[in-house]
Design a protein around this motif. Sequence first.
Motif, short mmCIF file in Angstrom:
data_model
loop_
_atom_site.label_atom_id
_atom_site.label_comp_id
_atom_site.label_asym_id
_atom_site.label_seq_id
_atom_site.Cartn_x
_atom_site.Cartn_y
_atom_site.Cartn_z
N ILE A 144 0.86 -1.18 0.00
CA ILE A 144 0.00 0.00 0.00
C ILE A 144 0.90 1.23 0.00
O ILE A 144 1.79 1.37 0.83
N ASP A 145 0.66 2.12 -0.93
CA ASP A 145 1.48 3.32 -1.09
C ASP A 145 0.69 4.52 -0.58
O ASP A 145 -0.30 4.93 -1.17
N PHE A 146 1.12 5.08 0.54
CA PHE A 146 0.41 6.19 1.16
C PHE A 146 1.03 7.55 0.83
O PHE A 146 0.71 8.54 1.49
N ASP A 167 -2.76 10.71 -2.59
CA ASP A 167 -4.01 10.16 -3.10
C ASP A 167 -3.98 9.99 -4.62
O ASP A 167 -4.83 9.35 -5.20
N THR A 225 -2.58 6.20 -5.19
CA THR A 225 -3.36 5.11 -4.63
C THR A 225 -4.45 4.71 -5.61
O THR A 225 -5.16 5.56 -6.14
N GLN A 226 -4.58 3.42 -5.86
CA GLN A 226 -5.59 2.92 -6.79
C GLN A 226 -6.71 2.24 -6.01
O GLN A 226 -6.45 1.38 -5.18
N ASP A 253 -9.66 -0.34 -5.05
CA ASP A 253 -9.95 -1.72 -5.41
C ASP A 253 -11.41 -1.80 -5.91
O ASP A 253 -12.11 -0.79 -5.98
#
Length: 65
Positions: free
Chosen positions: A2-4, A7, A10-11, A13
């Motif tokens: 998870i890349d914080f 925004d 971020t993809q 789901d």
Amino acid sequence: MIDFRSDTVTQPDEAMRTAMANAPVGDDVYRDDPSVNTLEQWAASRHGFDAALFTASGTQANLLA
């Protein structure tokens, strides 16, 4: 992973996409967006304020401050 970082990287789901597609929406400028109104009311109540304001980014919030 998870890349914080932001925004913008971020993809969402599939469940998030479904929630966004089915969310009730309105024009926030005219206070017609029930999701934003509920969020602002919750935040104000949670923190003991009369009102709250949703901002779309931390940068926007910092500029307002």
